[in-house]
Design a protein around this motif. Structure first.
Motif, PDB file in Angstrom:
ATOM      1  N   ILE A  13     -33.457 -17.648 -11.008  1.00  0.00           N
ATOM      2  CA  ILE A  13     -34.340 -18.823 -10.668  1.00  0.00           C
ATOM      3  C   ILE A  13     -33.356 -19.738 -10.310  1.00  0.00           C
ATOM      4  N   PHE A  53     -30.457 -19.761  -2.637  1.00  0.00           N
ATOM      5  CA  PHE A  53     -31.897 -19.429  -2.507  1.00  0.00           C
ATOM      6  C   PHE A  53     -32.127 -18.104  -1.871  1.00  0.00           C
ATOM      7  N   LEU A  70     -34.269 -11.578 -13.321  1.00  0.00           N
ATOM      8  CA  LEU A  70     -35.061 -12.540 -12.705  1.00  0.00           C
ATOM      9  C   LEU A  70     -34.101 -13.700 -12.366  1.00  0.00           C
ATOM     10  N   ALA A  90     -30.162 -15.563  -2.798  1.00  0.00           N
ATOM     11  CA  ALA A  90     -29.709 -14.665  -3.854  1.00  0.00           C
ATOM     12  C   ALA A  90     -30.716 -14.738  -5.061  1.00  0.00           C
ATOM     13  N   CYS A  91     -31.860 -15.539  -4.882  1.00  0.00           N
ATOM     14  CA  CYS A  91     -32.485 -15.570  -6.176  1.00  0.00           C
ATOM     15  C   CYS A  91     -33.911 -15.079  -5.830  1.00  0.00           C
ATOM     16  N   HIS A  92     -34.580 -14.932  -6.941  1.00  0.00           N
ATOM     17  CA  HIS A  92     -36.039 -14.487  -6.962  1.00  0.00           C
ATOM     18  C   HIS A  92     -37.221 -15.531  -6.530  1.00  0.00           C
ATOM     19  N   TYR A  93     -36.831 -16.781  -7.416  1.00  0.00           N
ATOM     20  CA  TYR A  93     -37.639 -17.877  -7.178  1.00  0.00           C
ATOM     21  C   TYR A  93     -36.777 -19.177  -7.245  1.00  0.00           C
ATOM     22  N   GLY A  94     -37.307 -19.994  -6.236  1.00  0.00           N
ATOM     23  CA  GLY A  94     -36.460 -21.210  -6.084  1.00  0.00           C
ATOM     24  C   GLY A  94     -37.051 -22.426  -6.156  1.00  0.00           C
ATOM     25  N   PRO A 144     -29.319 -10.740   0.589  1.00  0.00           N
ATOM     26  CA  PRO A 144     -30.689 -10.647  -0.196  1.00  0.00           C
ATOM     27  C   PRO A 144     -31.676 -11.204   0.493  1.00  0.00           C
ATOM     28  N   THR A 192     -38.603 -16.454  -3.234  1.00  0.00           N
ATOM     29  CA  THR A 192     -39.733 -17.396  -2.871  1.00  0.00           C
ATOM     30  C   THR A 192     -39.455 -18.826  -3.319  1.00  0.00           C
ATOM     31  N   LEU A 193     -39.571 -19.816  -2.257  1.00  0.00           N
ATOM     32  CA  LEU A 193     -39.650 -21.199  -2.798  1.00  0.00           C
ATOM     33  C   LEU A 193     -40.867 -21.694  -3.285  1.00  0.00           C
TER      34      LEU A 193
END
Ligand SMILES: Cc1cc2nc3c(=O)[nH]c(=O)nc-3n(C[C@H](O)[C@H](O)[C@H](O)COP(=O)(O)OP(=O)(O)OC[C@H]3O[C@@H](n4cnc5c(N)ncnc54)[C@H](O)[C@@H]3O)c2cc1C
Ligand SMILES: Nc1ncnc2c1ncn2[C@@H]1O[C@H](COP(=O)(O)O)[C@@H](O)[C@H]1O
Lengths: 275, 344
Positions: free
Chosen positions: B296, B307, B294, B309-313, A241, A245-246
C-alpha cells in the motif's frame, strides 16, 4: 613501528546524483566526486591505531587523476602518505582486476616500508560489492577479516591482531596473525571534523602518483577491462509492475476503502484488550 | 579452459549451530530451476562439524548431491579453512555455477574463492537465469545510482559465481523422503595452517529489530519531512501492531536506525502487508519489498514510481491520510470486537 595501509576509492556522490529521466542512466557530470564514505571510516580506524601504537598510515587508491582530492581528504582525516595509481590501462576494472592493481601498488609500497595491516571499507557506494578487500588479502596471501566493527588490539611485536567481526545476531572475537586485512563497518568509529593543522597539511600535500610502468611484475593482461572476468552485458529498466489501483474519493473515503482492504487480513491484527 | 568439463549448479550451504540458513534453501530453489534448464544436477556444499544429518533436509529442498566436509577444523566459519574446502571441491568436481547467499559469510567466502580460482563474481544478485545451450549465467542486480538493472556475465571463466540476496528467491516446498547422493570429502588441514582463531562468540542479548520477520511493516520515507514527522510512522506501526521500515535516505538522515532500512543496502522483506509512506519508489527500495503480500502506497505525487509497485495507492498528504487511518483502524477494531461479542 606499525605501517597501516588504508585502501580508498573516490566515488560519485550517489545521493546528489541526478538521473537522466529519458535514458534512465545517471548523469555523472552532475555528481560531485567524494571519498567513499565507508573508506573514511577505514582511514579513521587506521589513524586511531597509529595514534595508539605509533607508526605510519598510508592510503592507496586506483582511479583517475582527480582522485588526488580523495587522498587529500584522507590526509585531513590524519593519514601520513597517499599513493594514487592511475593509468588508462586500469580503466574498466571489475573487482578482480581492481584487487590485482591495488595489490601491485601495496607490494611496491611494502618494499620501502613493510606493511603490517591493511584496512578497507565495507564496500564502495558505486561498486557496491565488498569484494575488493578480500581479493587484495588473497592476492597478498594474508588473512582477510570482513565485517570488523572493533579493533581490540594490534600487537606488532608478537605479530597478531584481535578484532570483533559483526554478524546478523552478535559478533565473534577473532585473533589473526599480522599482516592481515580488515574490511570495516561504518559503525566502527565516527569520523570527527578535520583539525585545522591537518587541513593545512592536506592543502599542501602532493601524493605519490604511479602509472602501470612504475609498478613491478605487472601482468598487463590482468589489468582493467581485459583482466575483468565479469562484463555488464545489458542495462535495462525492470518491467514495470502493472501498478496498483489508486483509491478514489476524498481522504476519508480513500481511507475507508483502504481499511476494508486491510481488514480482510484480520487474522494479522491482534485485537487489543482495551477496557 | 575447457567449458565441457564444467557442469552442475552448486549452492554453498550456510550453517550455524546445526541450523541451515534460510537463504541456502532459497538458493536450492533457484538453483533447481537453473539445473533443470541445463539438464544438469543441483548440488549443495556443506562444510562444518557434525553436520552430516543436515543432508536429508537439503535433498528435500531440491539437491541431488551434497558434498560434505565434516571435520573439527570447520567448527567455526573461517575464510581460510572454508575457502580451502570449497576450492578443493570445485577443482575436483568442476561446477558450472556456484551460488552463495549474500550474507556476511557468503560474501566473505565468495570473494576469497573468486580471487583464488580465479573467476568472476557478481554481488547481490536479485535475478538469476541461465542460457540453456551455453550455460551462461545471467546474473542481474540493481545498478549503480539509477532505476535500472544490469545483467552481468562471466563469459571466459568457469565456474561462474554470484552472491544472491536473502528473501528474493523462493525455496521449494520440501518433498518428504526425497533422496540424493552424499559425497563425503576431506582435506588435510591442521589448525597450525590456519592463521585466524575464533576466541569467542558473543550473541547479542538485546532484542534486535528483525524487520525481515514481521508480518506488517509500516515504512516511511523522506516525504515525512523530519524526524518529528517520522513519528507518524511509529504511531501507525504501533496501532497496526507492525514494525517500522524506512528508506535509505531516512536512515542516512538519522531519523531511524539502519536495522530498519529496506532495500538493496538494507534488508529484503516479505511481510503480508507493506505500507510505503512518503517513499518515492527507487529501484533500490523496490527490490527490498516487492515480494510483500499486499503493498500500500501513500504519496502526494501521483507520478511517484511507488504507485507502479503497489497494489493499492492513495495520492495524498501523509499528514492528512495517516491520522485518519489510525483513527479509522482503531474504530474498526472496536466495531469488530463488538460484532464478536454479539456473535457469542
Ligand atoms: C547503491 C545504492 C544503494 C541504495 N540502497 C537503498 C536501499 O537499500 N533502500 C532504499 O530505500 N534506498 C536505497 N538507495 C537510495 C534510493 O535510490 C533512493 O534515493 C531512496 O530510496 C529515496 O528515499 P525516499 O523515497 O525516502 O526519498 P525521496 O526519493 O526523496 O522520496 C520522498 C517521497 O515522498 C513524497 N512526499 C513528500 N511529501 C509528502 C507528504 N507530505 N505526504 C506523502 N508523500 C510525500 C514525495 O512525493 C516523494 O515521492 C540506494 C541508492 C544507491 C545508489
Ligand atoms: N579503486 C580502488 N582503489 C583502492 N581501494 C579500493 C578501490 N575500489 C575498492 N577499494 C577498496 O575496497 C573496498 C570495497 O569496495 P567494493 O568491492 O568496490 O565494494 C572499498 O571500501 C575500498 O576500501
Amino acid at each position: 613501528m606499525l605501517h597501516i595501509v588504508a585502501c580508498i576509492k573516490q566515488v560519485p556522490d550517489t545521493k546528489i546524483i541526478k538521473m537522466n529521466p529519458k535514458t534512465n542512466t545517471m548523469d555523472r557530470r552532475t555528481a560531485p566526486a567524494i571519498l567513499n564514505p565507508y573508506d573514511a571510516h577505514a582511514v579513521e580506524e587506521a589513524v586511531r591505531i597509529r595514534n595508539r601504537y605509533g607508526g605510519t598510515v598510508s592510503v592507496v587508491t586506483m582511479g583517475p587523476p582527480p582522485a588526488v582530492k580523495a587522498i587529500k581528504k584522507c590526509i585531513e582525516i590524519g593519514a601520513d602518505e597517499g599513493y594514487l595509481i592511475t593509468d588508462r590501462r586500469f580503466a574498466g576494472a571489475d573487482t578482480l582486476a581492481t584487487s590485482y592493481a591495488v595489490t601491485k601498488a601495496i607490494e611496491k609500497i611494502s618494499k620501502t616500508n613493510p606493511v603490517d595491516l591493511i584496512i578497507c571499507g565495507k564496500m564502495s557506494i558505486d561498486g557496491d560489492t565488498g569484494q575488493v578487500g578480500p581479493g587484495i588479502a588473497r592476492r597478498l596471501d594474508i588473512p582477510p577479516l570482513t565485517s570488523v566493527n572493533k579493533v581490540v588490539e594490534v600487537n606488532q611485536e608478537q605479530g597478531y591482531a584481535i578484532v570483533h567481526r559483526k554478524f546478523e545476531d552478535g559478533h565473534e572475537v577473532v585473533q589473526s596473525t599480522l599482516p592481515c586485512l580488515l574490511s570495516v563497518e561504518k559503525t566502527i568509529n565516527e569520523v570527527p571534523y578535520s583539525s585545522f593543522p591537518n587541513m593545512l597539511k592536506a592543502a599542501k600535500y602532493e601524493p605519490h602518483i604511479w602509472s602501470v610502468d612504475d609498478l613491478e611484475n605487472v601482468d598487463i593482461k590482468q589489468l582493467g577491462l581485459k583482466g575483468s572476468p565479469t562484463i555488464v552485458s545489458k542495462v535495462w529498466t525492470p518491467s514495470k509492475p502493472e501498478g496498483g489501483t489508486l483509491l478514489e474519493g476524498d481522504a476519508k473515503e480513500q481511507v475507508e476503502q483502504l481499511l476494508s482492504i486491510i481488514l480482510e487480513k484480520k487474522e494479522l491484527f491482534t485485537v487489543k484488550e482495551e477496557s | 579452459m575447457d567449458f565441457q568439463d564444467y557442469k552442475d549448479v552448486w549452492v554453498f550451504i550456510e550453517e550455524k549451530d546445526g541450523v541451515i540458513a534460510p537463504v541456502s534453501l532459497e538458493l536450492l530453489g533457484a538453483g533447481r530451476k537453473l539445473a533443470d534448464k541445463r539438464g544438469s544436477e543441483l548440488a549443495g556444499v556443506l562444510i562444518g562439524e557434525n553436520i552430516k544429518h543436515l543432508t536429508s533436509t537439503l535433498f528435500e529442498y531440491g539437491a541431488d548431491i551434497v558434498y560434505v566436509y565434516d571435520q573439527p577444523i570447520f567448527k567455526h566459519y573461517r575464510t581460510e579453512s572454508f575457502m580451502k574446502a570449497l576450492l578443493h571441491c570445485s577443482n575436483k568436481y568442476k561446477p558450472e555455477i556456484i551460488l552463495y547467499g549474500a550474507t556476511s559469510t557468503g560474501k566473505d567466502l565468495a570473494s576469497a574463492v573468486a580471487t583464488d580460482l580465479p573467476t568472476g563474481l557478481t554481488a547481490d544478485t536479485t535475478e538469476l537465469d541461465v542460457e540453456e545451450d551455453t550455460g551462461l549465467l545471467l546474473a542481474s542486480r540493481p545498478a549503480f545510482g539509477g532505476n535500472i538493472m544490469a545483467t552481468i556475465l562471466c563469459k571466459k571463466y568457469r565456474p561462474q559465481m554470484a552472491t544472491v540476496r536473502a528473501k528474493v528467491m523462493k525455496a521449494l516446498a520440501p518433498v518428504q523422503g526425497r533422496k540424493g547422493t552424499v559425497i563425503e570429502e576431506h582435506i588435510d588441514l591442521a589448525e597450525e595452517d590456519i592463521r585466524t582463531k575464533v576466541l569467542e562468540i558473543v550473541k547479542e542479548t538485546t532484542k534486535k529489530v528483525r524487520i525481515d520477520e514481521a508480518d506488517i511493516i509500516v515504512a516511511g520515507g523522506k516525504g515525512l519531512g523530519s524526524a518529528e514527522g517520522f513519528q507518524l510512522i511509529h504511531r501507525l506501526a504501533e496501532t497496526l501492531g507492525g514494525v517500522v521500515g524506512a528508506s535509505r535516505d531516512v536512515v542516512e538522515a538519522g531519523w531511524v536506525a539502519h536495522a530498519h532500512q529496506v532495500g538493496q543496502t538494507g534488508v529484503t522483506v516479505t511481510p503480508k502487508i507493506y505500507f510505503a509512506i512518503g517513499i518515492s519508489g527507487a529501484i533500490q527500495h523496490i527490490v527490498g519489498m516487492k515480494n510483500a503480500g499486499l503493498i500500500i502506497a501513500i504519496n502526494n505525487d501521483s507520478e511517484a514510481a511507488i504507485f507502479e509497485a503497489c497494489h493499492y495507492g492513495i495520492v495524498g498528504d501523509a499528514f492528512e491520510i495517516v491520522p485518519i487511518l489510525i483513527e479509522g483502524f482503531k474504530n474498526a477494531l472496536t466495531r469488530e470486537e463488538v460484532s464478536h461479542v454479539r456473535e457469542v
